[in-house]
Design a protein around this motif. Structure first.
Motif, PDB file in Angstrom:
ATOM      1  N   LYS A   1      37.594  32.520  47.607  1.00  0.00           N
ATOM      2  CA  LYS A   1      38.601  32.133  46.627  1.00  0.00           C
ATOM      3  C   LYS A   1      39.940  31.851  47.317  1.00  0.00           C
ATOM      4  O   LYS A   1      40.149  32.197  48.466  1.00  0.00           O
ATOM      5  CB  LYS A   1      38.782  33.231  45.577  1.00  0.00           C
ATOM      6  CG  LYS A   1      37.576  33.456  44.679  1.00  0.00           C
ATOM      7  CD  LYS A   1      37.898  34.484  43.607  1.00  0.00           C
ATOM      8  CE  LYS A   1      36.725  34.691  42.671  1.00  0.00           C
ATOM      9  NZ  LYS A   1      37.047  35.674  41.606  1.00  0.00           N
ATOM     10  N   THR A   2      40.839  31.234  46.571  1.00  0.00           N
ATOM     11  CA  THR A   2      42.184  30.959  47.081  1.00  0.00           C
ATOM     12  C   THR A   2      43.028  32.221  47.012  1.00  0.00           C
ATOM     13  O   THR A   2      43.063  32.897  45.982  1.00  0.00           O
ATOM     14  CB  THR A   2      42.855  29.844  46.266  1.00  0.00           C
ATOM     15  OG1 THR A   2      42.083  28.654  46.372  1.00  0.00           O
ATOM     16  CG2 THR A   2      44.264  29.575  46.779  1.00  0.00           C
TER      17      THR A   2
ATOM     18  N   VAL B   1      26.819  30.098  26.291  1.00  0.00           N
ATOM     19  CA  VAL B   1      25.355  30.019  26.254  1.00  0.00           C
ATOM     20  C   VAL B   1      24.742  31.253  26.894  1.00  0.00           C
ATOM     21  O   VAL B   1      23.850  31.906  26.334  1.00  0.00           O
ATOM     22  CB  VAL B   1      24.865  28.733  26.953  1.00  0.00           C
ATOM     23  CG1 VAL B   1      23.329  28.703  26.989  1.00  0.00           C
ATOM     24  CG2 VAL B   1      25.408  27.501  26.248  1.00  0.00           C
ATOM     25  N   THR B   2      25.241  31.576  28.086  1.00  0.00           N
ATOM     26  CA  THR B   2      24.683  32.718  28.828  1.00  0.00           C
ATOM     27  C   THR B   2      25.466  34.002  28.602  1.00  0.00           C
ATOM     28  O   THR B   2      24.970  35.094  28.884  1.00  0.00           O
ATOM     29  CB  THR B   2      24.649  32.410  30.323  1.00  0.00           C
ATOM     30  OG1 THR B   2      25.994  32.228  30.802  1.00  0.00           O
ATOM     31  CG2 THR B   2      23.859  31.138  30.607  1.00  0.00           C
ATOM     32  N   GLY B   3      26.719  33.866  28.124  1.00  0.00           N
ATOM     33  CA  GLY B   3      27.552  35.048  27.934  1.00  0.00           C
ATOM     34  C   GLY B   3      28.227  35.538  29.198  1.00  0.00           C
ATOM     35  O   GLY B   3      28.929  36.544  29.187  1.00  0.00           O
ATOM     36  N   SER B   4      28.052  34.800  30.309  1.00  0.00           N
ATOM     37  CA  SER B   4      28.673  35.222  31.566  1.00  0.00           C
ATOM     38  C   SER B   4      30.162  34.873  31.575  1.00  0.00           C
ATOM     39  O   SER B   4      30.604  33.920  30.937  1.00  0.00           O
ATOM     40  CB  SER B   4      27.974  34.545  32.747  1.00  0.00           C
ATOM     41  OG  SER B   4      28.142  33.131  32.686  1.00  0.00           O
ATOM     42  N   VAL B   5      30.916  35.665  32.311  1.00  0.00           N
ATOM     43  CA  VAL B   5      32.367  35.471  32.441  1.00  0.00           C
ATOM     44  C   VAL B   5      32.703  35.346  33.921  1.00  0.00           C
ATOM     45  O   VAL B   5      32.297  36.193  34.727  1.00  0.00           O
ATOM     46  CB  VAL B   5      33.147  36.648  31.813  1.00  0.00           C
ATOM     47  CG1 VAL B   5      34.635  36.484  32.056  1.00  0.00           C
ATOM     48  CG2 VAL B   5      32.846  36.750  30.328  1.00  0.00           C
ATOM     49  N   THR B   6      33.412  34.286  34.246  1.00  0.00           N
ATOM     50  CA  THR B   6      33.847  34.081  35.630  1.00  0.00           C
ATOM     51  C   THR B   6      35.360  34.020  35.665  1.00  0.00           C
ATOM     52  O   THR B   6      36.010  33.537  34.728  1.00  0.00           O
ATOM     53  CB  THR B   6      33.270  32.774  36.213  1.00  0.00           C
ATOM     54  OG1 THR B   6      33.674  31.671  35.400  1.00  0.00           O
ATOM     55  CG2 THR B   6      31.758  32.835  36.286  1.00  0.00           C
ATOM     56  N   THR B   7      35.921  34.516  36.746  1.00  0.00           N
ATOM     57  CA  THR B   7      37.376  34.509  36.904  1.00  0.00           C
ATOM     58  C   THR B   7      37.817  33.217  37.573  1.00  0.00           C
ATOM     59  O   THR B   7      37.030  32.486  38.156  1.00  0.00           O
ATOM     60  CB  THR B   7      37.837  35.708  37.752  1.00  0.00           C
ATOM     61  OG1 THR B   7      37.230  35.628  39.044  1.00  0.00           O
ATOM     62  CG2 THR B   7      37.452  37.013  37.091  1.00  0.00           C
ATOM     63  N   GLN B   8      39.120  32.961  37.443  1.00  0.00           N
ATOM     64  CA  GLN B   8      39.715  31.793  38.080  1.00  0.00           C
ATOM     65  C   GLN B   8      39.545  31.894  39.591  1.00  0.00           C
ATOM     66  O   GLN B   8      39.222  32.945  40.126  1.00  0.00           O
ATOM     67  CB  GLN B   8      41.211  31.719  37.709  1.00  0.00           C
ATOM     68  CG  GLN B   8      41.984  30.515  38.216  1.00  0.00           C
ATOM     69  CD  GLN B   8      41.451  29.218  37.667  1.00  0.00           C
ATOM     70  OE1 GLN B   8      40.471  28.695  38.183  1.00  0.00           O
ATOM     71  NE2 GLN B   8      42.075  28.696  36.622  1.00  0.00           N
ATOM     72  N   SER B   9      39.753  30.784  40.287  1.00  0.00           N
ATOM     73  CA  SER B   9      39.494  30.718  41.727  1.00  0.00           C
ATOM     74  C   SER B   9      40.582  31.357  42.569  1.00  0.00           C
ATOM     75  O   SER B   9      40.639  31.141  43.776  1.00  0.00           O
ATOM     76  CB  SER B   9      39.305  29.255  42.154  1.00  0.00           C
ATOM     77  OG  SER B   9      40.451  28.486  41.824  1.00  0.00           O
ATOM     78  N   TYR B  10      41.500  32.124  41.953  1.00  0.00           N
ATOM     79  CA  TYR B  10      42.554  32.803  42.707  1.00  0.00           C
ATOM     80  C   TYR B  10      42.227  34.281  42.858  1.00  0.00           C
ATOM     81  O   TYR B  10      41.768  34.926  41.911  1.00  0.00           O
ATOM     82  CB  TYR B  10      43.908  32.682  41.999  1.00  0.00           C
ATOM     83  CG  TYR B  10      44.502  31.302  41.985  1.00  0.00           C
ATOM     84  CD1 TYR B  10      45.161  30.780  43.097  1.00  0.00           C
ATOM     85  CD2 TYR B  10      44.419  30.510  40.847  1.00  0.00           C
ATOM     86  CE1 TYR B  10      45.715  29.518  43.077  1.00  0.00           C
ATOM     87  CE2 TYR B  10      44.957  29.240  40.809  1.00  0.00           C
ATOM     88  CZ  TYR B  10      45.620  28.751  41.933  1.00  0.00           C
ATOM     89  OH  TYR B  10      46.161  27.495  41.904  1.00  0.00           O
ATOM     90  N   ASN B  11      42.500  34.818  44.028  1.00  0.00           N
ATOM     91  CA  ASN B  11      42.494  36.264  44.198  1.00  0.00           C
ATOM     92  C   ASN B  11      43.785  36.838  43.629  1.00  0.00           C
ATOM     93  O   ASN B  11      44.793  36.139  43.496  1.00  0.00           O
ATOM     94  CB  ASN B  11      42.375  36.630  45.676  1.00  0.00           C
ATOM     95  CG  ASN B  11      40.979  36.411  46.219  1.00  0.00           C
ATOM     96  OD1 ASN B  11      39.999  36.614  45.515  1.00  0.00           O
ATOM     97  ND2 ASN B  11      40.877  35.988  47.471  1.00  0.00           N
TER      98      ASN B  11
END
Length: 206
Positions: free
Chosen positions: A160-161, A101-111
């Motif tokens: 993040k983890t 919808v917004t086109g945003s990309v988020t990474t997984q919760s791991y470093n």
């Protein structure tokens, strides 16, 4: 061997061999090579996806090699060293999630991190003996194992983890077993065994 899709590793190859001398000295060897599925996603960092481990052991029946007193019936010495590996958990560490919808990309919760397998190095030696026409037996064992690169998750500074492979945990000790088999007559006997043990665990490195 081959595991299911939820397994922490894909395949493993194992080879073993044994040689003996006059049925009194035996030497065993083994080699295992594991291919870990979770490590494939870190190939861009140069991380290997397969690792090898080995083990070697020896046994010698001392009572057939050297002359012992008449009351000393049997003696066997044993010695072994082995390495065993363990993969990191089978998770997707570098996954991204896209909001269509917004086109945003988020990474997984791991470093990000550079993974290495956990490795346990174990040493053991011992002596097994029998006395007085095999009526009495004594078995003593010393063991020393150390687990390297223990996997754990800690809280990162960014919330993040943070997965890490770190530390050395050592476990060592002594086990002693003494037994006696008293034959009273053809129909009656008495057999008893006493065990002693000492164990020490220590975190040597974090």
């Amino acid at each position: 061997t081959r595991k299911s899709l939820s397994s922490d590793w894909d395949q493993a190859a194992l080879a073993t061999a044994q040689i003996g001398w006059k049925d009194v000295v035996f030497i065993d060897g083994s080699y295992r090579h594991d291919w870990y599925r979770p490590f494939k996603q870190f190939a861009y960092l140069g991380t290997k996806e397969s690792y090898g481990y080995f083990g070697v052991g020896a046994n010698a029946i001392l009572s057939d090699i050297i002359k012992l007193p008449k009351w000393f019936d049997y003696a066997k010495y044993r010695l072994s060293y082995s390495e065993v590996g363990n993969s990191i958990p089978n998770s997707v560490y570098n996954a991204v999630r896209e909001n269509f919808v917004t086109g945003s990309v988020t990474t997984q919760s791991y470093n990000s991190f550079l993974p290495i397998p956990e490795k346990t190095k174990s040493f053991e030696t011992g002596l097994e003996t029998q006395f007085f026409h095999n009526a009495m037996n004594l078995d003593v064992t010393y063991y020393n194992s150390a687990m390297h690169n223990s996997y754990l998750n800690i809280a990162g500074l960014n919330g993040k983890t943070q997965p890490v492979n770190s530390g050395v945990i050592r476990n060592q000790g002594i086990e002693l077993s003494v037994g006696y088999n008293w034959t009273i007559n053809r129909d009656w006997g008495w057999k008893t065994n006493v065990n002693f043990s000492y164990n020490h665990n220590e975190i040597e490195k974090t």
